[in-house]
Design a protein around this motif. Structure first.
Motif, PDB file in Angstrom:
ATOM      1  N   MET A 223       0.842  -1.187   0.000  1.00  0.00           N
ATOM      2  CA  MET A 223       0.000   0.000   0.000  1.00  0.00           C
ATOM      3  C   MET A 223       0.884   1.246   0.000  1.00  0.00           C
ATOM      4  SD  MET A 223      -2.786   1.098   2.806  1.00  0.00           S
ATOM      5  CE  MET A 223      -3.978   2.303   2.386  1.00  0.00           C
ATOM      6  N   ILE A 224       0.509   2.206  -0.804  1.00  0.00           N
ATOM      7  CA  ILE A 224       1.243   3.454  -0.902  1.00  0.00           C
ATOM      8  C   ILE A 224       0.557   4.515  -0.056  1.00  0.00           C
ATOM      9  CG2 ILE A 224       1.812   5.338  -2.507  1.00  0.00           C
ATOM     10  CD1 ILE A 224       3.541   2.839  -2.769  1.00  0.00           C
ATOM     11  N   THR A 225       1.363   5.287   0.674  1.00  0.00           N
ATOM     12  CA  THR A 225       0.855   6.438   1.408  1.00  0.00           C
ATOM     13  C   THR A 225       1.768   7.618   1.111  1.00  0.00           C
ATOM     14  OG1 THR A 225       2.114   5.803   3.380  1.00  0.00           O
ATOM     15  CG2 THR A 225      -0.194   5.090   3.277  1.00  0.00           C
ATOM     16  N   LEU A 226       1.279   8.801   1.422  1.00  0.00           N
ATOM     17  CA  LEU A 226       2.056  10.026   1.269  1.00  0.00           C
ATOM     18  C   LEU A 226       2.210  10.665   2.635  1.00  0.00           C
ATOM     19  CD1 LEU A 226       0.201  11.635  -1.788  1.00  0.00           C
ATOM     20  CD2 LEU A 226       2.213  10.142  -1.829  1.00  0.00           C
ATOM     21  N   ARG A 227       3.346  11.295   2.845  1.00  0.00           N
ATOM     22  CA  ARG A 227       3.522  12.114   4.051  1.00  0.00           C
ATOM     23  C   ARG A 227       4.352  13.323   3.670  1.00  0.00           C
ATOM     24  NH1 ARG A 227       8.688  12.271   5.757  1.00  0.00           N
ATOM     25  NH2 ARG A 227       9.926  10.372   5.812  1.00  0.00           N
ATOM     26  N   PRO A 228       4.118  14.450   4.331  1.00  0.00           N
ATOM     27  CA  PRO A 228       4.955  15.612   4.046  1.00  0.00           C
ATOM     28  C   PRO A 228       6.429  15.286   4.315  1.00  0.00           C
ATOM     29  CG  PRO A 228       3.029  16.258   5.305  1.00  0.00           C
ATOM     30  CD  PRO A 228       3.056  14.744   5.291  1.00  0.00           C
ATOM     31  N   MET A 229       7.303  15.782   3.456  1.00  0.00           N
ATOM     32  CA  MET A 229       8.739  15.628   3.677  1.00  0.00           C
ATOM     33  C   MET A 229       9.074  16.322   4.993  1.00  0.00           C
ATOM     34  SD  MET A 229      11.816  16.799   1.148  1.00  0.00           S
ATOM     35  CE  MET A 229      13.520  16.544   1.621  1.00  0.00           C
ATOM     36  N   GLU A 230      10.003  15.742   5.743  1.00  0.00           N
ATOM     37  CA  GLU A 230      10.388  16.287   7.042  1.00  0.00           C
ATOM     38  C   GLU A 230      11.823  16.788   6.999  1.00  0.00           C
ATOM     39  OE1 GLU A 230       9.677  12.848   9.476  1.00  0.00           O
ATOM     40  OE2 GLU A 230       7.502  13.131   9.404  1.00  0.00           O
ATOM     41  N   ALA A 231      12.105  17.774   7.818  1.00  0.00           N
ATOM     42  CA  ALA A 231      13.443  18.343   7.894  1.00  0.00           C
ATOM     43  C   ALA A 231      14.315  17.475   8.805  1.00  0.00           C
ATOM     44  CB  ALA A 231      13.383  19.782   8.419  1.00  0.00           C
ATOM     45  N   THR A 232      14.557  16.236   8.347  1.00  0.00           N
ATOM     46  CA  THR A 232      15.350  15.294   9.119  1.00  0.00           C
ATOM     47  C   THR A 232      16.515  14.794   8.271  1.00  0.00           C
ATOM     48  OG1 THR A 232      14.080  13.373   8.378  1.00  0.00           O
ATOM     49  CG2 THR A 232      13.300  14.500  10.379  1.00  0.00           C
ATOM     50  N   LEU A 233      17.545  14.350   8.934  1.00  0.00           N
ATOM     51  CA  LEU A 233      18.695  13.807   8.234  1.00  0.00           C
ATOM     52  C   LEU A 233      18.302  12.594   7.406  1.00  0.00           C
ATOM     53  CD1 LEU A 233      21.708  14.103   7.711  1.00  0.00           C
ATOM     54  CD2 LEU A 233      22.138  12.725   9.765  1.00  0.00           C
TER      55      LEU A 233
ATOM     56  N   ARG B 106      23.181  21.062   0.679  1.00  0.00           N
ATOM     57  CA  ARG B 106      22.471  21.634  -0.475  1.00  0.00           C
ATOM     58  C   ARG B 106      21.014  21.172  -0.500  1.00  0.00           C
ATOM     59  NH1 ARG B 106      20.110  25.004  -2.749  1.00  0.00           N
ATOM     60  NH2 ARG B 106      19.611  24.818  -4.941  1.00  0.00           N
ATOM     61  N   ILE B 107      20.779  19.916  -0.168  1.00  0.00           N
ATOM     62  CA  ILE B 107      19.407  19.403  -0.126  1.00  0.00           C
ATOM     63  C   ILE B 107      18.617  20.126   0.968  1.00  0.00           C
ATOM     64  CG2 ILE B 107      17.999  17.352   0.355  1.00  0.00           C
ATOM     65  CD1 ILE B 107      20.353  15.756  -1.016  1.00  0.00           C
ATOM     66  N   GLU B 108      19.237  20.295   2.129  1.00  0.00           N
ATOM     67  CA  GLU B 108      18.577  21.018   3.219  1.00  0.00           C
ATOM     68  C   GLU B 108      18.283  22.457   2.806  1.00  0.00           C
ATOM     69  OE1 GLU B 108      19.109  21.932   7.969  1.00  0.00           O
ATOM     70  OE2 GLU B 108      20.850  21.238   6.829  1.00  0.00           O
ATOM     71  N   GLU B 109      19.245  23.095   2.143  1.00  0.00           N
ATOM     72  CA  GLU B 109      19.065  24.478   1.691  1.00  0.00           C
ATOM     73  C   GLU B 109      17.887  24.585   0.713  1.00  0.00           C
ATOM     74  OE1 GLU B 109      21.473  27.514  -1.230  1.00  0.00           O
ATOM     75  OE2 GLU B 109      22.646  26.250   0.107  1.00  0.00           O
ATOM     76  N   LYS B 110      17.815  23.649  -0.227  1.00  0.00           N
ATOM     77  CA  LYS B 110      16.772  23.712  -1.253  1.00  0.00           C
ATOM     78  C   LYS B 110      15.400  23.328  -0.725  1.00  0.00           C
ATOM     79  CE  LYS B 110      15.622  22.422  -5.958  1.00  0.00           C
ATOM     80  NZ  LYS B 110      16.145  21.934  -7.222  1.00  0.00           N
ATOM     81  N   TYR B 111      15.312  22.266   0.068  1.00  0.00           N
ATOM     82  CA  TYR B 111      14.016  21.739   0.483  1.00  0.00           C
ATOM     83  C   TYR B 111      13.584  22.180   1.876  1.00  0.00           C
ATOM     84  CZ  TYR B 111      14.259  19.019  -3.736  1.00  0.00           C
ATOM     85  OH  TYR B 111      14.334  18.658  -5.055  1.00  0.00           O
ATOM     86  N   GLY B 112      14.524  22.582   2.726  1.00  0.00           N
ATOM     87  CA  GLY B 112      14.184  22.979   4.092  1.00  0.00           C
ATOM     88  C   GLY B 112      13.184  24.119   4.153  1.00  0.00           C
ATOM     89  N   GLY B 113      13.403  25.130   3.352  1.00  0.00           N
ATOM     90  CA  GLY B 113      12.489  26.270   3.318  1.00  0.00           C
ATOM     91  C   GLY B 113      11.104  25.902   2.833  1.00  0.00           C
ATOM     92  N   ARG B 114      11.046  24.949   1.920  1.00  0.00           N
ATOM     93  CA  ARG B 114       9.749  24.508   1.397  1.00  0.00           C
ATOM     94  C   ARG B 114       8.922  23.847   2.492  1.00  0.00           C
ATOM     95  NH1 ARG B 114      11.649  21.945  -4.440  1.00  0.00           N
ATOM     96  NH2 ARG B 114      12.617  23.872  -5.168  1.00  0.00           N
TER      97      ARG B 114
END
Length: 182
Positions: free
Chosen positions: A1-11, A44-52
């Motif tokens: 089963m597929i689910t979605l969750r918001p991306m989290e600001a985690t390592l 770089r990933i944190e910089e790009k996606y963290g703000g989102r």
């Protein structure tokens, strides 16, 4: 089963993204900053996606989960008041071509319509050579409305779904919004 969750600001979420950006097959169509880039740093990933993740104003990143484990990424972004664009990929190679992308996209369409009732059009724009993605999007109800050249010079399909107007919703008698390919 597929689910979605918001991306989290985690390592762990940043590491999953880093792994997917480095995956050879995905590098043909998915990148953090530019096509053909090398290993993308966690910073770089944190910089790009963290703000989102913090702002949640015009770009909304989610993870696609299978049995609770991240297998891919999907995000939507506000193009204008009535139009939303989508990006997605299945990052785990062994999870591709199993219908997970189609399921995730259908779920995201429902999420978007529930959260943004004024939106009437969704679009996604895969490169023409990305046959697997095109098939996935078609199965989810998107229709190809034409070809254009993106900023990098790649030929891309413009694929869309349009939501029915409220008058149509009332006519169908179920009180819920319908969506249909354009």
């Amino acid at each position: 089963m597929i689910t979605l969750r918001p991306m989290e600001a985690t390592l762990s979420d940043y590491r999953a993204m880093q792994k997917w950006f480095a995956e050879e097959e995905l590098q043909q169509f998915v990148w953090c900053d530019e096509k053909g880039e090398g290993l993308v740093s966690i910073e770089r990933i944190e910089e790009k996606y963290g703000g989102r993740m913090k702002a949640q104003t015009d770009v909304f990143p989610y993870f696609i989960l299978s049995e609770g484990q991240p297998i891919g990424f999907i995000q939507y972004y506000m193009q204008d008041e009535r139009t939303i664009g989508l990006d997605m990929w299945i990052g785990e190679k062994e999870k591709r071509s199993r219908g997970y992308g189609t399921d995730a996209l259908r779920q995201m369409v429902a999420v978007i319509h529930a959260k943004h009732s004024d939106v009437n059009t969704l679009f996604i724009d895969p490169e023409v050579e990305n046959i697997r993605a095109v098939k996935c999007y078609e199965k989810a109800g998107f229709q190809n409305t034409g070809v254009f050249t993106d900023e990098e010079g790649a030929a891309c399909y413009m694929m869309k779904i349009s939501f029915a107007d409220e008058e149509t919703d009332n006519e169908n008698g179920n009180g819920q919004a319908d969506f249909a390919p354009v």
